[in-house]
Design an enzyme around this catalytic site. Structure first.
Site, PDB file in Angstrom:
ATOM      1  N   MET A 274       0.750  -1.377  -0.518  1.00  0.00           N
ATOM      2  CA  MET A 274       0.396   0.010  -0.606  1.00  0.00           C
ATOM      3  C   MET A 274       0.980   0.941  -0.114  1.00  0.00           C
ATOM      4  O   MET A 274       2.145   1.587   0.711  1.00  0.00           O
ATOM      5  CB  MET A 274      -0.985   0.286   1.334  1.00  0.00           C
ATOM      6  CG  MET A 274      -1.808  -0.979   0.794  1.00  0.00           C
ATOM      7  SD  MET A 274      -3.587  -0.807  -0.203  1.00  0.00           S
ATOM      8  CE  MET A 274      -4.168  -2.346   0.010  1.00  0.00           C
ATOM      9  N   CYS A 275       0.154   2.331  -0.324  1.00  0.00           N
ATOM     10  CA  CYS A 275       1.378   3.452  -0.651  1.00  0.00           C
ATOM     11  C   CYS A 275       0.576   4.447   0.468  1.00  0.00           C
ATOM     12  O   CYS A 275      -0.041   4.169   1.551  1.00  0.00           O
ATOM     13  CB  CYS A 275       0.843   4.297  -2.091  1.00  0.00           C
ATOM     14  SG  CYS A 275       0.587   3.400  -3.767  1.00  0.00           S
ATOM     15  N   ARG A 276       1.590   5.180   0.936  1.00  0.00           N
ATOM     16  CA  ARG A 276       1.246   6.535   2.187  1.00  0.00           C
ATOM     17  C   ARG A 276       0.935   7.747   1.890  1.00  0.00           C
ATOM     18  O   ARG A 276       1.197   8.504  -0.301  1.00  0.00           O
ATOM     19  CB  ARG A 276       2.064   6.560   2.554  1.00  0.00           C
ATOM     20  CG  ARG A 276       2.676   5.148   3.391  1.00  0.00           C
ATOM     21  CD  ARG A 276       2.297   4.826   4.781  1.00  0.00           C
ATOM     22  NE  ARG A 276       0.940   4.526   3.874  1.00  0.00           N
ATOM     23  CZ  ARG A 276       0.073   3.217   4.992  1.00  0.00           C
ATOM     24  NH1 ARG A 276       0.286   3.531   6.144  1.00  0.00           N
ATOM     25  NH2 ARG A 276      -1.048   2.331   4.567  1.00  0.00           N
TER      26      ARG A 276
ATOM     27  N   ASN B 130      -4.172   5.635  -2.340  1.00  0.00           N
ATOM     28  CA  ASN B 130      -3.699   4.524  -1.540  1.00  0.00           C
ATOM     29  C   ASN B 130      -4.135   3.326  -1.783  1.00  0.00           C
ATOM     30  O   ASN B 130      -5.435   3.823  -0.827  1.00  0.00           O
ATOM     31  CB  ASN B 130      -3.584   5.243   0.037  1.00  0.00           C
ATOM     32  CG  ASN B 130      -2.533   3.978   0.766  1.00  0.00           C
ATOM     33  OD1 ASN B 130      -2.254   3.196  -0.315  1.00  0.00           O
ATOM     34  ND2 ASN B 130      -3.201   3.776   1.817  1.00  0.00           N
TER      35      ASN B 130
END
Length: 305
Positions: free
Chosen positions: A1-3, A118
Protein backbone atom coordinates in the site's frame (compact mmCIF):
# COMPACT_ATOMS: atom_id res chain seq x y z
CA UNK A 1 0.00 0.00 0.00
CA UNK A 2 1.08 3.56 -0.69
CA UNK A 3 1.03 6.46 1.76
CA UNK A 4 -0.36 9.94 1.17
CA UNK A 5 -1.02 13.20 2.92
CA UNK A 6 -2.82 16.41 2.10
CA UNK A 7 -2.71 19.82 3.72
CA UNK A 8 -5.16 22.70 3.40
CA UNK A 9 -4.86 25.98 5.26
CA UNK A 10 -5.63 29.68 5.20
CA UNK A 11 -1.90 30.38 5.00
CA UNK A 12 1.01 28.74 3.15
CA UNK A 13 3.34 26.27 4.84
CA UNK A 14 6.90 25.39 3.87
CA UNK A 15 6.79 21.95 2.27
CA UNK A 16 9.62 20.79 4.52
CA UNK A 17 7.32 21.29 7.53
CA UNK A 18 5.12 18.54 6.11
CA UNK A 19 7.38 16.32 4.06
CA UNK A 20 10.76 16.04 5.76
CA UNK A 21 10.93 17.59 9.23
CA UNK A 22 8.11 16.03 11.34
CA UNK A 23 9.02 12.93 13.39
CA UNK A 24 6.89 10.65 11.24
CA UNK A 25 6.87 12.69 8.03
CA UNK A 26 5.75 11.11 4.79
CA UNK A 27 9.43 10.70 3.89
CA UNK A 28 9.87 8.63 7.06
CA UNK A 29 6.72 6.69 6.17
CA UNK A 30 8.21 5.80 2.79
CA UNK A 31 10.63 3.40 4.51
CA UNK A 32 9.19 3.08 8.03
CA UNK A 33 5.40 2.99 7.81
CA UNK A 34 3.61 1.59 10.87
CA UNK A 35 0.02 1.02 9.76
CA UNK A 36 -0.34 -0.97 6.58
CA UNK A 37 -2.60 -3.80 5.50
CA UNK A 38 -0.12 -5.57 3.23
CA UNK A 39 3.21 -6.15 4.99
CA UNK A 40 4.62 -8.00 1.98
CA UNK A 41 5.73 -4.59 0.65
CA UNK A 42 7.06 -2.80 3.74
CA UNK A 43 8.72 -0.04 1.71
CA UNK A 44 7.20 2.74 -0.38
CA UNK A 45 10.19 3.19 -2.66
CA UNK A 46 8.62 3.03 -6.13
CA UNK A 47 8.57 6.77 -6.68
CA UNK A 48 6.77 9.76 -5.19
CA UNK A 49 4.91 12.88 -6.15
CA UNK A 50 4.21 16.32 -4.70
CA UNK A 51 1.40 18.59 -5.92
CA UNK A 52 0.72 22.14 -4.78
CA UNK A 53 -1.13 25.32 -5.73
CA UNK A 54 0.37 28.81 -5.69
CA UNK A 55 -2.99 30.60 -5.69
CA UNK A 56 -6.67 29.60 -5.63
CA UNK A 57 -8.32 29.11 -9.02
CA UNK A 58 -4.96 28.61 -10.71
CA UNK A 59 -3.59 25.37 -12.10
CA UNK A 60 -1.41 23.54 -9.62
CA UNK A 61 2.12 22.23 -10.08
CA UNK A 62 3.28 18.60 -9.76
CA UNK A 63 6.77 17.20 -9.22
CA UNK A 64 7.23 13.43 -9.55
CA UNK A 65 10.18 11.06 -9.58
CA UNK A 66 10.76 7.31 -9.78
CA UNK A 67 13.50 7.58 -7.15
CA UNK A 68 12.64 6.69 -3.55
CA UNK A 69 11.55 9.82 -1.71
CA UNK A 70 14.20 9.33 0.96
CA UNK A 71 17.06 9.52 -1.55
CA UNK A 72 15.93 12.36 -3.82
CA UNK A 73 18.10 15.42 -3.29
CA UNK A 74 15.89 17.64 -5.45
CA UNK A 75 12.92 16.91 -3.20
CA UNK A 76 14.94 18.01 -0.19
CA UNK A 77 15.94 21.24 -1.97
CA UNK A 78 12.43 22.08 -3.18
CA UNK A 79 10.86 21.35 0.20
CA UNK A 80 13.07 23.98 1.81
CA UNK A 81 11.98 26.70 -0.65
CA UNK A 82 8.36 26.15 -1.71
CA UNK A 83 5.35 27.28 0.32
CA UNK A 84 1.71 26.47 -0.39
CA UNK A 85 -1.64 26.52 1.36
CA UNK A 86 -2.77 23.32 -0.41
CA UNK A 87 -0.42 20.36 -0.76
CA UNK A 88 -0.83 16.77 -1.99
CA UNK A 89 2.01 14.30 -1.32
CA UNK A 90 2.29 10.60 -2.16
CA UNK A 91 4.90 7.84 -1.80
CA UNK A 92 4.30 4.78 -3.96
CA UNK A 93 4.46 1.02 -3.54
CA UNK A 94 3.45 -0.65 -6.79
CA UNK A 95 0.48 -2.99 -7.00
CA UNK A 96 -0.70 -5.17 -9.86
CA UNK A 97 2.82 -5.40 -11.33
CA UNK A 98 2.57 -1.90 -12.83
CA UNK A 99 5.78 -0.29 -13.99
CA UNK A 100 7.83 2.12 -11.94
CA UNK A 101 7.62 5.18 -14.18
CA UNK A 102 6.86 8.86 -13.77
CA UNK A 103 3.58 8.42 -15.65
CA UNK A 104 2.51 6.01 -12.91
CA UNK A 105 3.43 8.32 -10.00
CA UNK A 106 0.70 10.10 -8.06
CA UNK A 107 -0.77 12.70 -8.00
CA UNK A 108 -2.23 13.18 -11.46
CA UNK A 109 -3.64 16.39 -12.85
CA UNK A 110 -6.42 17.27 -15.27
CA UNK A 111 -7.25 20.93 -15.66
CA UNK A 112 -7.38 22.30 -12.14
CA UNK A 113 -7.96 18.94 -10.48
CA UNK A 114 -5.42 16.71 -8.70
CA UNK A 115 -5.95 13.07 -7.67
CA UNK A 116 -4.11 10.40 -5.70
CA UNK A 117 -4.91 6.93 -4.36
CA UNK A 118 -3.75 4.61 -1.61
CA UNK A 119 -4.91 1.07 -2.29
CA UNK A 120 -5.77 -1.15 -5.23
CA UNK A 121 -8.73 -2.12 -7.37
CA UNK A 122 -8.79 -5.92 -7.27
CA UNK A 123 -9.32 -7.59 -10.63
CA UNK A 124 -8.83 -4.30 -12.42
CA UNK A 125 -7.77 -6.02 -15.66
CA UNK A 126 -11.26 -7.54 -15.83
CA UNK A 127 -12.96 -4.13 -15.94
CA UNK A 128 -10.31 -1.92 -17.56
CA UNK A 129 -11.70 -2.14 -21.10
CA UNK A 130 -15.24 -1.45 -19.86
CA UNK A 131 -14.04 1.56 -17.86
CA UNK A 132 -12.08 3.08 -20.73
CA UNK A 133 -14.91 2.50 -23.21
CA UNK A 134 -17.19 4.55 -20.97
CA UNK A 135 -14.96 7.65 -21.05
CA UNK A 136 -15.39 10.78 -23.13
CA UNK A 137 -12.67 11.14 -25.75
CA UNK A 138 -10.68 13.96 -24.11
CA UNK A 139 -10.58 12.12 -20.79
CA UNK A 140 -9.59 8.81 -22.39
CA UNK A 141 -6.75 10.50 -24.27
CA UNK A 142 -5.44 12.07 -21.05
CA UNK A 143 -4.45 8.69 -19.57
CA UNK A 144 -0.67 8.36 -19.79
CA UNK A 145 0.14 5.51 -17.41
CA UNK A 146 -1.03 1.98 -16.67
CA UNK A 147 -2.32 2.11 -13.10
CA UNK A 148 -5.77 1.36 -11.77
CA UNK A 149 -5.44 4.62 -9.82
CA UNK A 150 -5.13 6.88 -12.88
CA UNK A 151 -7.99 5.05 -14.58
CA UNK A 152 -10.13 5.62 -11.48
CA UNK A 153 -9.28 9.33 -11.80
CA UNK A 154 -10.43 9.24 -15.43
CA UNK A 155 -13.70 7.66 -14.35
CA UNK A 156 -14.12 10.38 -11.71
CA UNK A 157 -13.51 13.09 -14.33
CA UNK A 158 -16.14 11.47 -16.53
CA UNK A 159 -18.70 12.11 -13.78
CA UNK A 160 -18.09 15.89 -13.98
CA UNK A 161 -19.27 18.44 -16.51
CA UNK A 162 -16.41 19.96 -18.55
CA UNK A 163 -13.66 19.29 -15.96
CA UNK A 164 -10.84 20.53 -18.19
CA UNK A 165 -12.08 24.11 -18.56
CA UNK A 166 -13.37 24.90 -15.07
CA UNK A 167 -11.33 26.55 -12.34
CA UNK A 168 -13.48 25.38 -9.43
CA UNK A 169 -16.21 22.96 -8.42
CA UNK A 170 -18.65 22.97 -5.54
CA UNK A 171 -17.89 20.57 -2.72
CA UNK A 172 -21.25 18.90 -3.37
CA UNK A 173 -20.24 18.29 -6.99
CA UNK A 174 -16.93 16.69 -6.05
CA UNK A 175 -18.56 14.64 -3.30
CA UNK A 176 -21.22 13.31 -5.66
CA UNK A 177 -18.70 12.48 -8.38
CA UNK A 178 -16.59 10.56 -5.85
CA UNK A 179 -19.57 8.52 -4.65
CA UNK A 180 -20.59 7.80 -8.25
CA UNK A 181 -17.04 6.67 -9.07
CA UNK A 182 -16.95 4.18 -6.21
CA UNK A 183 -20.44 2.92 -7.02
CA UNK A 184 -19.60 2.44 -10.70
CA UNK A 185 -16.37 0.57 -9.93
CA UNK A 186 -18.25 -1.71 -7.54
CA UNK A 187 -20.94 -2.43 -10.13
CA UNK A 188 -18.38 -3.44 -12.73
CA UNK A 189 -16.39 -5.53 -10.23
CA UNK A 190 -19.56 -7.37 -9.23
CA UNK A 191 -20.45 -7.98 -12.88
CA UNK A 192 -16.95 -9.40 -13.46
CA UNK A 193 -17.30 -11.74 -10.47
CA UNK A 194 -14.35 -10.25 -8.57
CA UNK A 195 -14.30 -11.55 -4.98
CA UNK A 196 -11.04 -10.04 -3.70
CA UNK A 197 -11.23 -6.85 -1.63
CA UNK A 198 -10.49 -3.49 -3.22
CA UNK A 199 -9.07 -0.60 -1.21
CA UNK A 200 -10.12 2.84 -2.46
CA UNK A 201 -8.57 5.58 -0.36
CA UNK A 202 -8.99 8.32 -2.97
CA UNK A 203 -8.21 12.05 -2.66
CA UNK A 204 -9.10 14.86 -5.08
CA UNK A 205 -8.89 18.65 -5.01
CA UNK A 206 -9.54 21.61 -7.28
CA UNK A 207 -7.21 23.80 -5.22
CA UNK A 208 -9.98 24.94 -2.88
CA UNK A 209 -12.16 21.97 -1.92
CA UNK A 210 -10.76 18.57 -0.91
CA UNK A 211 -12.66 15.28 -0.99
CA UNK A 212 -11.10 12.02 0.20
CA UNK A 213 -12.29 8.55 1.16
CA UNK A 214 -11.34 5.69 3.42
CA UNK A 215 -13.03 2.77 1.69
CA UNK A 216 -12.81 -1.01 1.31
CA UNK A 217 -15.13 -3.47 -0.46
CA UNK A 218 -15.84 -5.37 2.75
CA UNK A 219 -18.43 -5.04 5.48
CA UNK A 220 -16.14 -6.64 8.08
CA UNK A 221 -12.54 -5.58 7.45
CA UNK A 222 -11.06 -2.19 8.23
CA UNK A 223 -9.85 -0.06 5.35
CA UNK A 224 -6.30 1.21 4.90
CA UNK A 225 -5.55 3.68 7.70
CA UNK A 226 -6.48 7.35 7.32
CA UNK A 227 -6.42 10.16 9.89
CA UNK A 228 -7.07 13.87 10.05
CA UNK A 229 -5.98 16.70 12.30
CA UNK A 230 -7.27 20.27 12.47
CA UNK A 231 -6.45 23.40 14.41
CA UNK A 232 -5.04 26.87 14.12
CA UNK A 233 -1.46 26.02 13.04
CA UNK A 234 0.76 23.00 12.35
CA UNK A 235 4.30 23.80 13.46
CA UNK A 236 7.27 22.74 15.56
CA UNK A 237 7.55 23.64 19.22
CA UNK A 238 10.25 26.24 19.87
CA UNK A 239 11.71 24.30 22.81
CA UNK A 240 11.42 20.65 21.82
CA UNK A 241 11.49 21.01 18.05
CA UNK A 242 8.67 18.47 17.82
CA UNK A 243 5.76 19.20 15.47
CA UNK A 244 2.17 19.31 16.61
CA UNK A 245 -1.20 20.79 15.75
CA UNK A 246 -1.70 24.02 17.69
CA UNK A 247 -5.24 24.76 18.83
CA UNK A 248 -4.98 28.39 19.85
CA UNK A 249 -8.65 29.17 19.30
CA UNK A 250 -11.87 27.55 18.15
CA UNK A 251 -11.23 28.41 14.51
CA UNK A 252 -10.07 25.75 12.06
CA UNK A 253 -7.29 27.34 10.01
CA UNK A 254 -5.44 24.13 9.11
CA UNK A 255 -6.52 20.60 8.17
CA UNK A 256 -4.09 17.75 7.55
CA UNK A 257 -5.18 14.32 6.30
CA UNK A 258 -2.62 11.50 6.28
CA UNK A 259 -2.37 7.75 5.90
CA UNK A 260 -0.41 7.81 9.15
CA UNK A 261 -0.11 10.61 11.76
CA UNK A 262 2.85 12.89 11.16
CA UNK A 263 3.44 13.28 14.90
CA UNK A 264 3.22 11.07 17.97
CA UNK A 265 0.73 13.36 19.75
CA UNK A 266 -2.25 11.01 19.81
CA UNK A 267 -4.63 13.78 20.83
CA UNK A 268 -3.86 15.68 17.62
CA UNK A 269 -5.23 13.00 15.30
CA UNK A 270 -8.68 11.57 14.65
CA UNK A 271 -9.30 8.25 12.90
CA UNK A 272 -11.48 8.55 9.81
CA UNK A 273 -13.92 5.63 10.07
CA UNK A 274 -13.83 2.91 7.44
CA UNK A 275 -16.10 3.52 4.44
CA UNK A 276 -16.38 7.23 5.09
CA UNK A 277 -16.01 10.25 2.81
CA UNK A 278 -14.38 13.42 4.15
CA UNK A 279 -14.94 16.89 2.67
CA UNK A 280 -12.86 19.99 3.42
CA UNK A 281 -14.70 23.05 2.14
CA UNK A 282 -13.00 26.24 0.91
CA UNK A 283 -13.78 27.77 4.33
CA UNK A 284 -12.01 24.81 6.05
CA UNK A 285 -15.13 23.20 7.40
CA UNK A 286 -14.64 19.44 7.77
CA UNK A 287 -17.57 17.11 7.07
CA UNK A 288 -17.63 13.31 7.40
CA UNK A 289 -20.22 11.25 5.50
CA UNK A 290 -20.77 7.48 5.74
CA UNK A 291 -20.73 5.76 2.34
CA UNK A 292 -24.06 3.97 2.57
CA UNK A 293 -23.74 1.06 0.18
CA UNK A 294 -23.83 -2.71 0.67
CA UNK A 295 -20.46 -2.60 2.45
CA UNK A 296 -21.55 -0.07 5.10
CA UNK A 297 -21.55 -1.58 8.58
CA UNK A 298 -22.31 0.81 11.47
CA UNK A 299 -21.12 -1.83 13.94
CA UNK A 300 -17.71 -2.27 12.34
CA UNK A 301 -14.87 -1.84 14.80
CA UNK A 302 -13.24 1.59 14.95
CA UNK A 303 -9.81 0.37 15.99
CA UNK A 304 -6.72 1.59 14.19
CA UNK A 305 -4.95 -0.89 11.95
Amino acid sequence: MCRFLLYKSNSPILLADLLTRPAHSIIMQSFNCKLRIDMRRPMNGDGFGIGWYDEPRTKGCIFTSTLPAWSNLNLQRLAEKIKSALVFAHVRATTGETATSESNCHPWQFGNLMWMHNGNIAGFDLIKRRLQNSLREDIYLSIQGTTDSENAFALFLNMLEDPLNRAEFSHKELKQAMLQTIAQLNEWLDDAGVKEMSVMNFAVTDGQTVVCTRYITSSENEGASLFYSSGSEFKSDADSGQYRMIKANKREDVVVVASEPLTYERSDWMVIPTNTLLVITPKLNVHLYPILDKYWNPNRGRHVL
